[in-house]
Each structure stands twice: as C-alpha cells, then as structure tokens.
Design an enzyme around this catalytic site. Sequence first.
Site, PDB file in Angstrom:
ATOM      1  N   THR A  83      -4.925  10.756  -0.500  1.00 17.42           N
ATOM      2  CA  THR A  83      -6.282  10.547   0.027  1.00 17.42           C
ATOM      3  C   THR A  83      -6.609  11.549   1.125  1.00 17.42           C
ATOM      4  O   THR A  83      -5.742  12.191   1.685  1.00 17.42           O
ATOM      5  CB  THR A  83      -6.442   9.123   0.598  1.00 17.42           C
ATOM      6  OG1 THR A  83      -5.509   8.943   1.679  1.00 17.42           O
ATOM      7  CG2 THR A  83      -6.227   8.072  -0.464  1.00 17.42           C
ATOM      8  N   TYR A 134     -14.760   6.115   8.724  1.00  9.94           N
ATOM      9  CA  TYR A 134     -13.753   6.565   7.752  1.00  9.94           C
ATOM     10  C   TYR A 134     -14.207   6.153   6.358  1.00  9.94           C
ATOM     11  O   TYR A 134     -14.500   4.987   6.109  1.00  9.94           O
ATOM     12  CB  TYR A 134     -12.420   5.898   8.090  1.00  9.94           C
ATOM     13  CG  TYR A 134     -11.247   6.242   7.204  1.00  9.94           C
ATOM     14  CD1 TYR A 134     -10.209   7.019   7.689  1.00  9.94           C
ATOM     15  CD2 TYR A 134     -11.148   5.770   5.903  1.00  9.94           C
ATOM     16  CE1 TYR A 134      -9.103   7.318   6.898  1.00  9.94           C
ATOM     17  CE2 TYR A 134     -10.060   6.074   5.102  1.00  9.94           C
ATOM     18  CZ  TYR A 134      -9.044   6.842   5.598  1.00  9.94           C
ATOM     19  OH  TYR A 134      -7.950   7.139   4.805  1.00  9.94           O
ATOM     20  N   HIS A 140       0.790  -1.232   0.000  1.00  9.03           N
ATOM     21  CA  HIS A 140       0.000   0.000   0.000  1.00  9.03           C
ATOM     22  C   HIS A 140       0.828   1.290   0.000  1.00  9.03           C
ATOM     23  O   HIS A 140       0.323   2.346  -0.385  1.00  9.03           O
ATOM     24  CB  HIS A 140      -0.916   0.016   1.233  1.00  9.03           C
ATOM     25  CG  HIS A 140      -2.179   0.795   1.038  1.00  9.03           C
ATOM     26  ND1 HIS A 140      -2.268   1.885   0.200  1.00  9.03           N
ATOM     27  CD2 HIS A 140      -3.411   0.654   1.574  1.00  9.03           C
ATOM     28  CE1 HIS A 140      -3.495   2.372   0.233  1.00  9.03           C
ATOM     29  NE2 HIS A 140      -4.212   1.647   1.055  1.00  9.03           N
TER      30      HIS A 140
END
Length: 767
Positions: free
Chosen positions: A600, A587, A471
């Site tokens: 993000t 979230y 990630h």
Amino acid sequence: MAEAHAAVAFSFTVTPEGVNLDLNHEVFKAIWQSGLLSWKKRIGRMKNNFRNGLFPASPMSFVFTLSIVMALHYGGFDPSFGLIFFFQTHMLGLDVSNPIISYDISCALFAIIMWLIAILLIKYSLKALLTYHGWIYEVRGPISIKTKLWLGLVRLFGGRKPLLNSYQAALPKLPVPSIDHTITKFLESIHPIMDEEKYKRMEKLAYEFKNGIGKKLQRYLVLKSWWASNYVSDWWESYVYLKGRSSIMINSNFYGIDCVLEKPYGCQVARAASVIYSAIQYRRDLDREELEPLLLNKIVPLCSAQYERQFNTTRIPGIDIDTIVHLKDSNHVAVYHKGRYFKVYIKHKGSYLMPAEIESMLQKIVDDPSEPAKGEEHLAALTAGERVPWAKARTEYFSAGKNKASLHAIEKAAFCVTLDEESHNYDPDDPTAFDKYGASLLHGKGYDRWFDKSFTLVVFANGRIGFNAEHSWADAPIMAHMWECALSREFQELGYTADGHCSGKLSDQVPNPIRLEWDLPSPCLYVITKSLSVARQLINDVDLHVMMYTYYGKRFMKKCKVSPDAFIQMALQLTYYRSEGKFCLTYESSMTRLFREGRTETVRSCTAESCAFVRSMDDPKKTNAESIKLMQIAADCHQRAYREAMTGLGIDRHLFCLYVVEKYLGLDSPFLSEVLSEPWRLSTSQTPHQQAQRLDIEKYPNRICGGGGFGPVADDGYGVSYIVAGEDTVFFHISCKKSCSTTNANQFGNNLIKAFADMKSLFDESS
C-alpha cells in the site's frame, strides 16, 4: 467427545504359541495416500514453477522453435551461422557418435539456446513495458499514440492463459522517489492544515533534512532497492505490524460482512459448512495457481505475492517481534463453540469432504453437551491482549503436553471458525442492529475469535456470516477477493434443501470432530484474565457505526463527471470539517501492486483544493456553479495523487523507509521524527468490489457485499471504510473512540448523509 484412532501401524504380542503380529492396514493405507498426495502437490508446484519460469512463452513454443531450426537446416540454410557445426565437432560425445544423431542433437541444442534467449528477451521486454505508467493518467480521457502503441505491445508480449504467479518475474521493482519530489509533495500536503508559523518551521526542518542527512539516507535506500525485490514491504510488515506490542484486536485486525440484503438460505451449521467448503475450494485454486491473476483494464497485471499466506497461516507472538508462520497445507479447521475448541477435518482418505459431510460434523459439535475446560472459554483473549504477556505465556504454558498439541491444532488449521451463539443482521428499521453486527465481527466478546489466525470465519446463530482478519500477512483486497469468490460459489454452485441444510449425501465414514484438551495452570489462567481485561477496555472504548447509503451512488457521481472515490473523499472532507470545525491530515489507502511485492501507499486526501471546495459549501457568497468547479478541481487533484501513489510516486512509504534507515544508522532527524509522529485523524479506505467478476450484480442486486471496517487509528480521530456496491449503494463503516469527547460515530454518519445531500443539491439546482 472422543474419537478412537489407531496409535501405531502395527503391534505384536509374545505368547506361548509364538509371536503374534497385528498389522493395521488402514494406517498403512492412510500413510500411503498422504505420501502420494504430498508428491502430487510437489510435482504440481514444480510444473507450475516451470510454466511460470517460461511465461509469457509456453513449452509448446520450444517445439515450434526446434521445428523452424530443423526445417531451415534441412532446407540448406544454416540459421546458426556455423554454431550447429561447432557443437557437432567440438562437444564431447557428439563428434564420435552417428553423424545424423549428432547433427540432430546439435540442432536441438541450438534451438534450446535460441528458445531461452527469446524467452528472456520477451520477459524483459514485458518488464520494461510495465514500467510505463502513462496509461493510468489516460484511463478516462483521450488515449495518446504512445499509450496505444504500448497497449499493443503489452498484448503482444503478455502471453496467454497465465497462472496466478505467471507475471511475478515480469513485474518491475518499486522505484525510490527523489528526495526533492517527496519534500515538495509533503510540504504541499501539510500547508492547508497548518498556520503560517508552524508551516514555516516545518518548511525549514524539511529543507535542512533535504540538504543534510537526507542525501545520505537516500543513498542507503537506493542501494536496498537494487538488492531487495521491494524496498518497502519487508520493513513495513516488520515495523508497522509485527513489532507492535499492543493488542492487534481493533488496533490492527479488520472485518468483513455478508451480503446483507440477501436472507441466509441455510441454518447455522449448513451455512458454515457451505462457506468452509467454498473457502477450501478457493484454497485449492490458489495452490494449483488456477485463480486468474488480476489485470487492470484486462491488460496490466497486479502482484499476486500476498495470496500465498491466506490459508494455513498464524501470527506467533514474540517478546520483541512477532513472526508469521505459514504451512504449505492443512487438512483441518479449528472450530470454537460455546467456549470449546474442536479440530474438524476437511479431508478424509485423500478427498475433500463435501458440504453435507462438513455440516454433519459441525452438528455433532452443536449437539455436544460437554462443558469447556477451566480457562478454555476465554483462552483466545490471549490473542486479544498485549503481545508480550501472550508470548511469555505461550512459551511457559503451551510448550508441552496437551496444551502444546491443542494449540498446534489451532495454529496449524487452514483457518478458524466460530459458531456464534448470537444472531446479527441488517435491519433498515433498527440502525443499531447493523452497528452491533459490525462490532461483533470487529472484536466479538474479546475471547471468541482467534485474532492471531490469518482469518476467522464467524457464523451467527441465524446463519448470517462474516470474518475477522489479521492484517500483517496481507491487505484487505486479498481477503475481499476470497470473500467474493466464496460467497458467489455458495450462491451459484452449492445449494440448500428446502429445510435449510446442505445439498448432497453423506458418505458412510465421516470422521468425527476431535475435542481439543487443555490443562491450564492457575498462573496461565491469571494471564488469560488480565488479557481479557485489556480486551474489554478496548471493546468498551470503541464506537462503531455501520450504515447503508442508498439515496444515490456511483451512477449519479459519474453523471457529475467525478470519480466515485474522489466524490466520496470530498464528502468525507466536508463531513470532518463540519464535525470538527477544522481540517486534518487524512489517510487514504492506495495499492502499489503494479510493482513486485507491492502493498500500500498513502494518498493524502486533504489538499488545498479540497479545502477550497469545503469552505465554498458553507459560503453564502459562492454560487453552485463555483462550488461545482472547485469540487471538480479538487477531485482531479485527488485522482492525480491517487495515480501517483499507485505508480510509485507516493511520499509516505519513502519517508517511513528513510526513518528506518536513520534508526539503523543511529542518527536523529527532527524532521522525520515530527513527520512520523503526526496523527492521521481521518483514516479512510475503499474496499474493492467485484474483483473476480464472478456474479452479475445487475442481475442479482441483493448479492452486493456490505464491505468491512477497522478500528480508529488516532485516539481523537475516525476510521472510515467504504465500499461502492452496485450503482446506487454505498456502505460506510465509521469508527472512533468513546473516550474522546469530540468524536461520535453516529453524528459523523449523520453529517456524512447531509454532506452527500448538499453535494447532490449542487448539481440538481444547477441542472
């Protein structure tokens, strides 16, 4: 399996007859081709950088500018107001040369200056235009005169035929929100989930921070925003991802699955070869910047910076912090099969190998009867366990000899491939089959995916595929874009024979796969075993449920005049409330790629408006019309928050960066400490679909991709990923921990189905 290679380009022997020199022409030819290819790539990058530097203008615009200047000057009008004459008479060398030549050179110099000034004006005009975000609030409503004028100007200055990175220099920087805005929005977001006593306490801490050290931290952050291209991204990558010392498997990595409604056409090695080839062709498009940049509404560009590290990239473990190592190129992939690692070339003699040729190499791996070396089968467990033991083991046992060479073959590969021995599929008659499919991609057995690699392509025994992605280098939409392009290329351009093999002919000289060799000492084997034990504990604790919801989708949601994403978020709020009997901090991931190097931002989906709607659903005193009205209000509130997050007005990245500045200065804020320690018990994310628009889903409905998922963020919470695929299908990937007595992924899925049914009945009964 062994392969003979020439070790040197030439050799010589001394005999009684003299010196015998033996030249290896093949090696010299390979060296020549490698150097030639390297220079071609350099020239290609220089050419692209030149075009991107000029964009939105083009090189031909200089010819146009020069022609205009020359035509005007020869026509008796001086467009330079004497500057051309000044160049002609004062620049060294021009004043003594032929008058006609010096005159033409002076005109060309003036044209170059005017051309560069025009380019800068256009570029900065476009950059200024892209700072306007009023358009995003008018996407589904009446368009104002201001926005119409803005759209016209963006089209005018936007340029033609952009390369992937052409818009990068024109993208604005992410702005730093004001402290007042962030504190106000934060307090609004926590009010619904706190009782009055806790809220009053948090409100007091917030105002003390705002009127105290918050101002000092804000000044440092604004200073960084002036200096850095993005004030968030580097700290986010370092502190959220690379400094984490726990396992990245499940905790950080995410996965993606196949087009599950379409039966795999090829056998395992054929499907693997086809998708490997498709992915490499996508990499070639990236290298050449031939991949079109993504444009919202076909006008507004998104940042393309994250694409750079998609291939040839590995996360390297460190004691205190990991690092991301990216190579400009790689000519091989690393393949894992039955506990053994192989190096498989994707290029031979300067050309990319075709799918049929890659298939033949993979088939040799499958047919190879050799056993794995001691410790080799579980080697990748090092990447699944905690980072510090892996960092120490890498330094101590993989810094020389066979182990170093073999490890480098994996870390320097374009990506990793696992030829899995298991078969997984989507089976509507067996819901657990889909769960096992997702779980295998999320973590496998804990040792059969190289979790440090940018991504590992997993090909199951029945030809079904998926991927596991690291990630830190980028976010899920980047992988989703590649996945969509690779699968559509496989379907549209490549093909399989009737017996499931790759179409095409084999060349005469296909290189053999190279078996990687290992010599792992006993202390290293102990570390591998310990890492595998940590990985298995994580695997045994994860509860994953994957489901395909087909009763209705975005077609019906749009008829309700509600955004599909907002509709789903309201359903998730209703589901969590019914499952847990309370509301929680929620979230939802939103992208900030309208800004340079944006990644993000968080949308806090649990609001006072969403809570009012959720309570109305189980309130017998509320009519359907009242519940619908409350849902529409909540959905509008959610959409507004989503747009604010996209346009730089989110609060969580701002609070995170204030916290980092605080730690650098050695200060301590009770407010920031509490804010950053609050758990996200419901963490959600929508996977984008059809980013590249390469395939008509209406024409090929079975080609919809099933999206992907991630592990739970909180020990007592849920991770929910979803993808709105087609008009009447939504895939959900729900995860939680088995060790928590209050969470259950299957139960959450069942409650979600009921929430969807109840929300639909509101509109059915009203109509």
